[in-house]
Every structure is written in C-alpha cells, then in structure tokens.
Design an enzyme around this catalytic site. Structure first.
Site, PDB file in Angstrom:
ATOM      1  N   PRO A  93       0.838  -1.217   0.000  1.00 47.09           N
ATOM      2  CA  PRO A  93       0.000   0.000   0.000  1.00 47.09           C
ATOM      3  C   PRO A  93       0.864   1.255   0.000  1.00 47.09           C
ATOM      4  O   PRO A  93       1.881   1.327   0.701  1.00 47.09           O
ATOM      5  CB  PRO A  93      -0.793  -0.134   1.298  1.00 47.09           C
ATOM      6  CG  PRO A  93      -0.872  -1.597   1.542  1.00 47.09           C
ATOM      7  CD  PRO A  93       0.443  -2.147   1.066  1.00 47.09           C
ATOM      8  N   CYS A  94       0.435   2.264  -0.777  1.00 50.71           N
ATOM      9  CA  CYS A  94       1.337   3.379  -1.073  1.00 50.71           C
ATOM     10  C   CYS A  94       0.887   4.774  -0.645  1.00 50.71           C
ATOM     11  O   CYS A  94       1.559   5.745  -1.008  1.00 50.71           O
ATOM     12  CB  CYS A  94       1.624   3.398  -2.568  1.00 50.71           C
ATOM     13  SG  CYS A  94       0.139   3.326  -3.600  1.00 50.71           S
ATOM     14  N   PRO A  95      -0.219   4.980   0.095  1.00 50.65           N
ATOM     15  CA  PRO A  95      -0.618   6.350   0.425  1.00 50.65           C
ATOM     16  C   PRO A  95       0.445   7.161   1.145  1.00 50.65           C
ATOM     17  O   PRO A  95       0.495   8.386   0.993  1.00 50.65           O
ATOM     18  CB  PRO A  95      -1.850   6.145   1.321  1.00 50.65           C
ATOM     19  CG  PRO A  95      -2.381   4.816   0.945  1.00 50.65           C
ATOM     20  CD  PRO A  95      -1.186   3.986   0.605  1.00 50.65           C
ATOM     21  N   PHE A  97       3.503   7.355   0.552  1.00 49.20           N
ATOM     22  CA  PHE A  97       4.517   7.868  -0.371  1.00 49.20           C
ATOM     23  C   PHE A  97       3.912   8.681  -1.508  1.00 49.20           C
ATOM     24  O   PHE A  97       4.642   9.302  -2.279  1.00 49.20           O
ATOM     25  CB  PHE A  97       5.332   6.714  -0.972  1.00 49.20           C
ATOM     26  CG  PHE A  97       5.982   5.829   0.053  1.00 49.20           C
ATOM     27  CD1 PHE A  97       6.951   6.323   0.901  1.00 49.20           C
ATOM     28  CD2 PHE A  97       5.604   4.495   0.185  1.00 49.20           C
ATOM     29  CE1 PHE A  97       7.552   5.509   1.858  1.00 49.20           C
ATOM     30  CE2 PHE A  97       6.189   3.674   1.129  1.00 49.20           C
ATOM     31  CZ  PHE A  97       7.163   4.181   1.975  1.00 49.20           C
TER      32      PHE A  97
END
Length: 371
Positions: A93-95, A97
C-alpha cells in the site's frame, strides 16, 4: 515458474502474470472484500484457485508467526525441489509515499509494509521478485532515501536489481498512470559475465508500445462543451487504442455485469453538467474526453471522475475498462461501491502488468538458455 503474490488486492497484477507464462500458487491480501473480489473474478473467468491457497492476513505474520513462517517455507521448498523458479510479486500500500497522499513515508503504517515485503524477500530468498509502488517513493527526496536503503538491503542479500519509472500509457493502457517498478534476481542465476556490480541488464522497453515523447506529440482534442448523449467523431492522427471510448466499446461497458454500479454525487445533476468534456484540470471533478486517455484511476477522497457524455460518474464497468481489464473480469455485485472503486484504483493496469510479466518471462527463459 511459480508466483507467490502479496498485497494482491483483486489480482490485476497477478492476472498479467497468470496469462503470460507464470502460475500464481499463493495469494496474500489483508482486506477481506478485496480477497473476495479476487476469488469471485477468477471463478467468473474459469481460472483455478492457487494450489497453496488464499491468505487473508497481515504479511508480517510470515515474518513473526512460527506456524505461518514454516508453512510458507515448506511451500517455497516444495516448488524449488520440483526444479521450478520461485517468484514474489507485490505492491505494498502506497498512500504514505503518494504525492497527493498522507506523506508519512517510512513511519506510516502503510509505509512500513514496504520494509516488511523486502524483509520477506530477504528471508525467504525467491529466485526473482517484483516490487511496485507510486512514483513518490522514487521521486520525492525524503522517500527516495528509504527506497535506496531497501535496495542496499536486497543487494547485500545476494540480489541484482533494476528499476524503471513506467507510465501505463507506454504499454497501451488508456490511462496516465506512473509507477516505479523494481525487479530483482538472485546473483547465482546469472552467468559470471553478469555478476559484477548491483545492477542487472533487463530489457524494460522490449514490450513497450509507445514512448511518452510519441504520446505527447499526438494532437489530442481540447476540452469541448458537454453534450448529453451526443456523438463526436474521432479526430484523425491519434491512436484509438489509447482512448477511453475504444475501451468502453471493446469491453461493452453498457452491458457489462458492473454497468449499473456507480455513485450518485450529492451535488446532483446541475454540477455534473457544468464541466466540459475533457476538462480534467480540477482537483476534484474531472470529466473524461471520449477521444483521450483518462487521468490516473484514483476514485477515493475527493476524486470525482465524470462520464464523457453522460451526466453521471463513471461506472465500475467503465473504470475496469480504463484499467484495461479483460471484458470478462467482473467484481461481485454485492460488493460495496466504496470497496469496488478502491480496489480498482489500487490495482496495476492489466495491460501494463501483462507487458512486464512477458518481459520477465522472456528474461528468465533467456537466462536459462545461457546457463
């Protein structure tokens, strides 16, 4: 070649590998609705379940819990004992960054999962791996330091790596979506001439169809007045396969099982009629142009993407098409709209994942020939 998939979502990345020479043998996804969608979509397509099953839990359990750790080790060893290669694929999961996200970086709960995935690779030593994330991890200075530290860990663990910032458009997806991809292979699989340094020579562009320079040179249509149900001829000199209209037609979105699944904004009809076709300049409300590609498929928070020529938001069927999924890919009809759009927005476009999977397949087969 067998794939262990982590952070699988509804399996867009996995599908690209499944249809290009790999077998998904294990699936890990913590969100129960995403996992249910993964299983449902495969049933509709007629694909077999993974031989080592589905795990609906935290990836950290494979690092810390003895039972899960040993089960994963046994499954990996079984594949290796059969003489086949083991690969890990995953996009944590990337939120934390994302440029438009929370920007908490390595200290965020999602940010920490990137380290967990790298630690799992180092502990379990697959023959190759793919790590996918948002461009902010690679381009933002404070996050780039963390990303470079992860690579050093992998190099110290015996992997050679290569990376590329790709845009889904380059592979034929009708969507402006950039992602950083990191591919790694164990040094021992390489011949002596390739073992020097930390980088591996990998043909990233071999399955690429366009360059961004090419795409930016096309004479794409400018915003035009909204025409409810109106028709517009396709402009000459643009690639039809990069337009949302082409994919709407290809996937028969009006008769797709998810055709009626869309949100009705509280602002109502007048606000939806206000925006020109192709006006995607606003932070929130964006109306797609039928003869252009879509902005990044992100449908959470304040992102409201409007249909080019209907006064409504995009349907699930339409955004699956924008993510270049096959027409027979379907999400469960009783899944919440929020979960539907979240899992679609989180996914890797199928045509992109397919192109990368074919490139990895070609590369590994070529390694085998050389050895």
């Amino acid at each position: 070649m067998k794939i262990f998939s982590f952070f699988s979502g509804s399996g867009f990345l996995d599908l690209g590998f499944e249809t290009n020479g790999f077998e998904i043998v294990f699936v890990n996804e913590i969100d129960p609705e995403f996992m249910r969608a993964y299983q449902y979509s495969r049933q509709q397509i007629g694909m077999n379940p993974p031989v080592y099953g589905y795990d609906n839990g935290d990836i950290n359990a494979f690092l810390n819990e003895e039972t899960k750790r040993n089960e994963l080790i046994n499954n990996i060893n079984a594949v290796k004992d059969s003489g086949e290669l083991v690969g890990f694929i995953g996009g944590p999961p990337c939120p934390d960054f994302s440029v438009g996200g929370k920007n908490r970086g390595r200290e965020g709960e999602n940010g920490k999962l990137s380290l967990s995935y790298i630690n799992l690779i180092i502990q379990r030593q697959p023959d190759f791996f793919l790590f996918e994330n948002v461009k902010g991890l690679w381009k933002t200075k404070r996050h780039r330091q963390f990303y470079d530290e992860l690579k050093i860990m992998l190099h110290n663990a015996g992997y050679k790596t290569t990376e590329k910032l790709v845009n889904a458009l380059e592979f034929g997806v009708p969507q402006d979506r950039e992602r950083i991809l990191l591919f790694g292979v164990k040094s021992e699989l390489l011949d002596n001439s390739r073992r020097g340094g930390t980088l591996v020579d990998f043909p990233w562009q071999s399955r690429q169809i366009y360059t961004m320079e090419d795409i930016n040179r096309y004479d794409w249509p400018e915003p035009q007045d909204f025409l409810e149900g109106g028709e517009r001829p396709m402009p000459s000199g643009i690639p039809r396969e990069l337009t949302v209209q082409h994919w709407f037609e290809t996937n028969h979105v009006n008769t797709h099982p998810n055709a009626k699944h869309y949100f009705t904004p509280r602002a109502g009809l007048p606000k939806m009629q206000r925006y020109q076709e192709g006006d995607s300049s606003k932070k929130s409300y964006k109306r797609l142009h039928r003869w252009r590609y879509s902005p990044t498929a992100a449908y959470g928070n304040n992102e409201v993407h409007l249909h080019p020529y209907y006064a409504r938001r995009l349907s699930v069927a339409e955004v699956l098409a924008i993510q270049s999924l096959p027409e027979n890919f379907v999400l469960p009809p009783d899944m919440s709209l929020t979960s539907m759009f979240k899992t679609i927005g989180n996914g890797v476009p199928y045509i992109l994942s397919s192109g990368i999977a074919r490139t990895i397949n070609d590369y590994l087969l070529e390694l085998n020939v050389r050895n």
